[in-house]
Design a protein around this motif. Structure first.
Motif, PDB file in Angstrom:
ATOM      1  N   GLY A   1       0.805  -1.213   0.000  1.00 55.97           N
ATOM      2  CA  GLY A   1       0.000   0.000   0.000  1.00 55.97           C
ATOM      3  C   GLY A   1       0.839   1.264   0.000  1.00 55.97           C
ATOM      4  O   GLY A   1       0.573   2.215  -0.743  1.00 55.97           O
ATOM      5  N   VAL A   2       1.886   1.277   0.837  1.00 53.42           N
ATOM      6  CA  VAL A   2       2.768   2.440   0.901  1.00 53.42           C
ATOM      7  C   VAL A   2       3.528   2.601  -0.415  1.00 53.42           C
ATOM      8  O   VAL A   2       3.687   3.715  -0.935  1.00 53.42           O
ATOM      9  CB  VAL A   2       3.737   2.317   2.080  1.00 53.42           C
ATOM     10  N   GLY A   3       4.011   1.487  -0.975  1.00 51.41           N
ATOM     11  CA  GLY A   3       4.725   1.562  -2.249  1.00 51.41           C
ATOM     12  C   GLY A   3       3.859   2.111  -3.366  1.00 51.41           C
ATOM     13  O   GLY A   3       4.302   2.968  -4.157  1.00 51.41           O
ATOM     14  N   ALA A   4       2.617   1.641  -3.454  1.00 52.19           N
ATOM     15  CA  ALA A   4       1.705   2.157  -4.470  1.00 52.19           C
ATOM     16  C   ALA A   4       1.450   3.646  -4.264  1.00 52.19           C
ATOM     17  O   ALA A   4       1.405   4.428  -5.226  1.00 52.19           O
ATOM     18  CB  ALA A   4       0.387   1.381  -4.436  1.00 52.19           C
ATOM     19  N   SER A   5       1.296   4.054  -3.010  1.00 49.55           N
ATOM     20  CA  SER A   5       1.039   5.472  -2.708  1.00 49.55           C
ATOM     21  C   SER A   5       2.219   6.352  -3.091  1.00 49.55           C
ATOM     22  O   SER A   5       2.048   7.438  -3.658  1.00 49.55           O
ATOM     23  CB  SER A   5       0.734   5.629  -1.217  1.00 49.55           C
ATOM     24  N   LEU A   6       3.419   5.899  -2.783  1.00 46.36           N
ATOM     25  CA  LEU A   6       4.606   6.696  -3.121  1.00 46.36           C
ATOM     26  C   LEU A   6       4.805   6.778  -4.621  1.00 46.36           C
ATOM     27  O   LEU A   6       5.268   7.808  -5.143  1.00 46.36           O
ATOM     28  CB  LEU A   6       5.837   6.106  -2.442  1.00 46.36           C
ATOM     29  N   LEU A   7       4.456   5.719  -5.345  1.00 43.74           N
ATOM     30  CA  LEU A   7       4.586   5.765  -6.802  1.00 43.74           C
ATOM     31  C   LEU A   7       3.643   6.787  -7.420  1.00 43.74           C
ATOM     32  O   LEU A   7       4.031   7.547  -8.313  1.00 43.74           O
ATOM     33  CB  LEU A   7       4.335   4.382  -7.404  1.00 43.74           C
ATOM     34  N   VAL A   8       2.389   6.823  -6.973  1.00 43.03           N
ATOM     35  CA  VAL A   8       1.466   7.803  -7.557  1.00 43.03           C
ATOM     36  C   VAL A   8       1.846   9.223  -7.127  1.00 43.03           C
ATOM     37  O   VAL A   8       1.653  10.173  -7.885  1.00 43.03           O
ATOM     38  CB  VAL A   8      -0.002   7.497  -7.204  1.00 43.03           C
ATOM     39  N   ALA A   9       2.386   9.371  -5.926  1.00 40.66           N
ATOM     40  CA  ALA A   9       2.845  10.691  -5.498  1.00 40.66           C
ATOM     41  C   ALA A   9       4.011  11.149  -6.369  1.00 40.66           C
ATOM     42  O   ALA A   9       4.092  12.332  -6.752  1.00 40.66           O
ATOM     43  CB  ALA A   9       3.250  10.656  -4.026  1.00 40.66           C
ATOM     44  N   TYR A  10       4.906  10.225  -6.687  1.00 45.25           N
ATOM     45  CA  TYR A  10       6.017  10.586  -7.575  1.00 45.25           C
ATOM     46  C   TYR A  10       5.506  10.909  -8.978  1.00 45.25           C
ATOM     47  O   TYR A  10       6.002  11.846  -9.621  1.00 45.25           O
ATOM     48  CB  TYR A  10       7.032   9.449  -7.634  1.00 45.25           C
ATOM     49  N   ALA A  11       4.514  10.149  -9.467  1.00 42.38           N
ATOM     50  CA  ALA A  11       3.927  10.457 -10.770  1.00 42.38           C
ATOM     51  C   ALA A  11       3.345  11.863 -10.769  1.00 42.38           C
ATOM     52  O   ALA A  11       3.459  12.601 -11.753  1.00 42.38           O
ATOM     53  CB  ALA A  11       2.857   9.430 -11.122  1.00 42.38           C
ATOM     54  N   TYR A  12       2.722  12.257  -9.666  1.00 39.43           N
ATOM     55  CA  TYR A  12       2.181  13.611  -9.552  1.00 39.43           C
ATOM     56  C   TYR A  12       3.306  14.648  -9.602  1.00 39.43           C
ATOM     57  O   TYR A  12       3.144  15.721 -10.185  1.00 39.43           O
ATOM     58  CB  TYR A  12       1.408  13.746  -8.242  1.00 39.43           C
ATOM     59  N   ALA A  13       4.447  14.332  -8.997  1.00 40.15           N
ATOM     60  CA  ALA A  13       5.577  15.259  -9.023  1.00 40.15           C
ATOM     61  C   ALA A  13       6.203  15.350 -10.407  1.00 40.15           C
ATOM     62  O   ALA A  13       6.921  16.310 -10.695  1.00 40.15           O
ATOM     63  CB  ALA A  13       6.639  14.827  -8.008  1.00 40.15           C
ATOM     64  N   CYS A  14       5.932  14.350 -11.257  1.00 34.75           N
ATOM     65  CA  CYS A  14       6.525  14.327 -12.600  1.00 34.75           C
ATOM     66  C   CYS A  14       5.675  15.050 -13.633  1.00 34.75           C
ATOM     67  O   CYS A  14       6.202  15.737 -14.515  1.00 34.75           O
ATOM     68  CB  CYS A  14       6.727  12.883 -13.062  1.00 34.75           C
ATOM     69  N   HIS A  15       4.348  14.862 -13.570  1.00 23.48           N
ATOM     70  CA  HIS A  15       3.486  15.364 -14.650  1.00 23.48           C
ATOM     71  C   HIS A  15       2.069  15.542 -14.122  1.00 23.48           C
ATOM     72  O   HIS A  15       1.662  14.859 -13.170  1.00 23.48           O
ATOM     73  CB  HIS A  15       3.497  14.384 -15.827  1.00 23.48           C
ATOM     74  N   ARG A  18      -0.550  14.496 -15.440  1.00 27.43           N
ATOM     75  CA  ARG A  18      -1.280  13.237 -15.562  1.00 27.43           C
ATOM     76  C   ARG A  18      -1.198  12.421 -14.266  1.00 27.43           C
ATOM     77  O   ARG A  18      -2.068  11.605 -13.979  1.00 27.43           O
ATOM     78  CB  ARG A  18      -0.730  12.410 -16.722  1.00 27.43           C
ATOM     79  N   GLY A  19      -0.148  12.657 -13.504  1.00 27.63           N
ATOM     80  CA  GLY A  19      -0.029  11.981 -12.223  1.00 27.63           C
ATOM     81  C   GLY A  19      -1.132  12.361 -11.261  1.00 27.63           C
ATOM     82  O   GLY A  19      -1.462  11.581 -10.354  1.00 27.63           O
ATOM     83  N   ALA A  20      -1.737  13.544 -11.448  1.00 26.48           N
ATOM     84  CA  ALA A  20      -2.850  13.937 -10.592  1.00 26.48           C
ATOM     85  C   ALA A  20      -4.036  13.001 -10.787  1.00 26.48           C
ATOM     86  O   ALA A  20      -4.769  12.696  -9.833  1.00 26.48           O
ATOM     87  CB  ALA A  20      -3.259  15.385 -10.890  1.00 26.48           C
ATOM     88  N   VAL A  21      -4.230  12.539 -12.017  1.00 28.32           N
ATOM     89  CA  VAL A  21      -5.305  11.582 -12.289  1.00 28.32           C
ATOM     90  C   VAL A  21      -5.042  10.278 -11.546  1.00 28.32           C
ATOM     91  O   VAL A  21      -5.945   9.701 -10.923  1.00 28.32           O
ATOM     92  CB  VAL A  21      -5.436  11.339 -13.798  1.00 28.32           C
ATOM     93  N   LEU A  22      -3.802   9.802 -11.602  1.00 30.11           N
ATOM     94  CA  LEU A  22      -3.455   8.576 -10.870  1.00 30.11           C
ATOM     95  C   LEU A  22      -3.641   8.759  -9.369  1.00 30.11           C
ATOM     96  O   LEU A  22      -4.107   7.845  -8.670  1.00 30.11           O
ATOM     97  CB  LEU A  22      -2.012   8.182 -11.160  1.00 30.11           C
ATOM     98  N   LEU A  23      -3.290   9.929  -8.878  1.00 30.25           N
ATOM     99  CA  LEU A  23      -3.411  10.193  -7.446  1.00 30.25           C
ATOM    100  C   LEU A  23      -4.869  10.138  -7.010  1.00 30.25           C
ATOM    101  O   LEU A  23      -5.206   9.527  -5.984  1.00 30.25           O
ATOM    102  CB  LEU A  23      -2.802  11.562  -7.133  1.00 30.25           C
ATOM    103  N   VAL A  24      -5.746  10.754  -7.782  1.00 35.56           N
ATOM    104  CA  VAL A  24      -7.182  10.729  -7.449  1.00 35.56           C
ATOM    105  C   VAL A  24      -7.725   9.309  -7.535  1.00 35.56           C
ATOM    106  O   VAL A  24      -8.484   8.860  -6.663  1.00 35.56           O
ATOM    107  CB  VAL A  24      -7.959  11.675  -8.389  1.00 35.56           C
ATOM    108  N   ALA A  25      -7.343   8.579  -8.597  1.00 39.92           N
ATOM    109  CA  ALA A  25      -7.808   7.193  -8.748  1.00 39.92           C
ATOM    110  C   ALA A  25      -7.337   6.336  -7.589  1.00 39.92           C
ATOM    111  O   ALA A  25      -8.099   5.501  -7.072  1.00 39.92           O
ATOM    112  CB  ALA A  25      -7.299   6.624 -10.074  1.00 39.92           C
ATOM    113  N   HIS A  26      -6.087   6.531  -7.173  1.00 40.86           N
ATOM    114  CA  HIS A  26      -5.545   5.757  -6.057  1.00 40.86           C
ATOM    115  C   HIS A  26      -6.299   6.062  -4.768  1.00 40.86           C
ATOM    116  O   HIS A  26      -6.691   5.141  -4.022  1.00 40.86           O
ATOM    117  CB  HIS A  26      -4.064   6.086  -5.892  1.00 40.86           C
TER     118      HIS A  26
END
Length: 608
Positions: free
Chosen positions: A208-222, A224-232
């Motif tokens: 769970g923590v690993g998945a959360s950190l990955l989407v947070a990093y995606a948000y820091a990159c682009h 589009r990562g905001a979409v992943l963050l909301v979905a997560h």
């Protein structure tokens, strides 16, 4: 009724007994498992190394940013993060700091722009090739046999959405890997049985923590990562509400996502004063405006449909098969993915939601640029295309009698999307600017790198889909034939795109802007570029003058600054280079270089 075993299936059809298998002795079983494990480890190590080598070979000719302003923005952000000079990109798109963080070690090795750029491509190759084991795990999740999962994992890594974009300093090189990694982790977190002990609970929390950190990093990159963050976040809330996971597990996952997101926001905020001192291009304003207007919704829906069309055609219809299958799983989950129907539905709905949200959000933010790529574009959904492709492959390999129905639905989706594009864009597909970089896949399918052909590309994609459906109906060689066809097409797309799109762009950009032979750029500590110089050339000058603070001014209203070391001015058509300085050059300044190019004309001035 036929009793043929479906290609790629691990289990015989109902009513067919398994052939007897000799049971190895107890002493032999562990040895066999260890030997098999070592073989698979070697296969993945060698496969990953081969994929890295392919990426480095294709990117060997890239020395200058050509996907401007995106590449330039990420490179300048990396430079700023290491304490380097600023680069004024005001009124442009904001480029976030997550991906540039990966490039900062390049400055420990060299401060030469070309060396830093090549280091970025090495980073891309190492991360992009990691799609191999991830795609394998994804295909195994869909119950594809081990050997075919390995074969089609290589096919997935060869897709242009994974391979071609690794040749450029773009977040697109790493985002597909991040998304697939997140999906695998969140699936493990969501579907793991109730922890029976401390170790099991730790494993669930780590997923769970690993998945959360990955989407947070995606948000820091682009964005589009905001979409992943909301979905997560939505998936975590649903998991806790349905009691699939405890409130402690959900709280820990959300806390990790919040902490990672906060760190990403601080990182991105630190770049703004150094790269956007006068503000950005306010893409959020475009979103708001389109959401409140009927014509804005027409724009969003049609452009989003064009993105779906592109991913279908670019994968020979396989991604469309995957999208249809995922949508079907929302309605009829059937308890696949080694979990309950409810959890399968939640995961399927998450994937469909990501596709829809990314396509709509990027279309809403996109300004009118008078180019064909406004209406049919592949990069935005390329992040999730490997997932849809893997689902499509699993359906083709294991779908048995459902394959023709899935193929027909995918074909209908592709043709329907093409009709929407034709209806909305119409003649603009031939009248607007065609940018070859936007169409690496469809250019190969139509064998045309100078214009866009909607229906030619659609027909070719449907032919490939028909070949795929027919191939898997063969008894023995079907999966191998399917893999061969898809690999040839995917690699052909990337190779031709490199030779006919990327390499010519590098040659032209270097010829149009490289002034290293006429100016000692290491001695120039600051550069100011006229706003009337085309922005592609302006950013290239910032790139070559890697050691200089970059600023911009408008020579129509503002005199060229004299407190800098290098000034680049727009060059009027009817004047010699020496008269490009408005009202005459001040004492001590002279022309160092000048170019007339198809992108724009400019003159570089330096102090004597």
């Amino acid at each position: 009724m036929s009793t043929r075993i479906p290609a790629g299936s691990d289990t015989p059809p109902l009513g067919v007994a398994r052939p007897p298998v000799a049971s190895p002795g107890r002493d032999d079983a562990p040895r066999r498992r260890r030997g098999g494990g070592r073989r698979w480890a070697w296969l993945f190590m060698l496969g990953w190394a081969a994929q890295v080598a392919v990426r480095l070979w294709l990117g060997s000719g890239q020395t200058v940013p050509v996907a401007t302003p995106d590449e330039s923005g990420y490179l300048f952000a990396a430079r700023v993060l290491t304490g380097g000079p600023d680069a004024d990109m005001s009124y442009g798109t904001v480029y976030r700091g997550g991906y540039p963080l990966l490039l900062t070690p390049a400055f420990w090795i060299s401060d030469d722009p070309v060396s830093v750029y090549r280091f970025a491509l090495v980073v891309n190759a190492l991360i992009s090739a990691a799609m191999l084991p991830l795609a394998f795990q994804l295909l195994r999740l869909f119950q594809v046999r081990k050997r075919w999962a390995y074969v089609f994992a290589h096919v997935t890594v060869a897709l242009p959405c994974v391979l071609f974009y690794s040749e450029f300093a773009l977040t697109d090189a790493i985002l597909p890997v991040i998304l697939v990694g997140w999906l695998l982790l969140v699936h493990r977190w969501l579907t793991a049985p109730a922890p029976a002990g401390r170790r099991a609970a730790v494993r669930v929390h780590l997923a769970g923590v690993g998945a959360s950190l990955l989407v947070a990093y995606a948000y820091a990159c682009h964005s589009r990562g905001a979409v992943l963050l909301v979905a997560h976040g939505a998936l975590v809330v649903v998991a806790v509400s349905c009691r699939w996971r405890s409130w402690r597990a959900g709280a820990l996952a959300l806390l990790a996502a919040a902490a990672g997101t906060a760190a990403g926001m601080l990182l991105n905020a630190s770049l703004l004063p150094h790269m956007y001192p006068a503000g950005d291009n306010n893409l959020s304003g475009n979103v708001v405006q389109r959401l409140i207007e009927a014509r804005g919704w027409a724009w969003m829906l049609s452009l989003a449909t064009g993105q779906v069309w592109y991913q279908s055609v670019a994968t020979g219809g396989v991604a469309a098969v995957g999208l249809v299958a995922v949508a079907y799983a929302v309605v009829r989950p059937g308890g696949t993915l080694a979990c309950s129907p409810g959890r399968t539905r939640a995961l399927a709905l998450t994937v469909v939601g990501i596709v829809a949200a990314v396509a709509l959000a990027t279309s809403a933010a996109l300004p009118v640029e008078y180019r064909v790529g406004n209406y049919v574009y592949g990069r935005y959904l390329a992040t999730i295309t490997p997932v849809l492709f893997a689902v499509g492959v699993a359906v083709l390999l294991r779908g048995a009698w459902r394959v023709p129905a899935a193929g027909a639905a995918a074909a209908a989706l592709t043709v329907g999307a093409a009709c929407v594009v034709q209806w909305y864009a119409g003649d603009l597909l031939t009248q607007y600017t065609y940018t070859g970089y936007d169409f690496p896949e469809t250019s190969f399918l139509t064998w045309d790198w100078t214009s866009f052909r909607l229906w030619h590309a659609t027909l070719t994609g449907l032919v490939l889909l028909a070949v795929a459906v027919a191939a898997v109906r063969l008894r023995r060689r079907g999966p191998l034939l399917l893999a061969a066809v898809l690999t040839v097409v995917a690699v052909g797309m990337s190779v031709t795109a490199t030779e006919r799109i990327a390499r010519p762009l590098v040659r032209d950009e270097t010829a149009h802007t490289d002034i290293r032979e006429s100016v000692d750029l290491r001695a120039q500590r600051s550069i100011a570029v006229d706003w009337n110089v085309p922005w592609t050339i302006r950013l290239s000058h910032y790139y070559w003058a890697w050691w200089s603070d970059g600023s911009v001014f408008d020579a129509r209203w503002t005199p060229p600054p004299q407190n800098v070391d290098l000034v680049v001015l727009a060059w009027p058509k009817d004047a010699p280079a020496e008269r490009s300085w408005p009202a005459g050059a001040p004492p001590g300044w002279h022309v160092a270089d000048s170019r007339r190019t198809i992108e724009g004309d400019w003159v570089a001035w330096t102090r004597s």
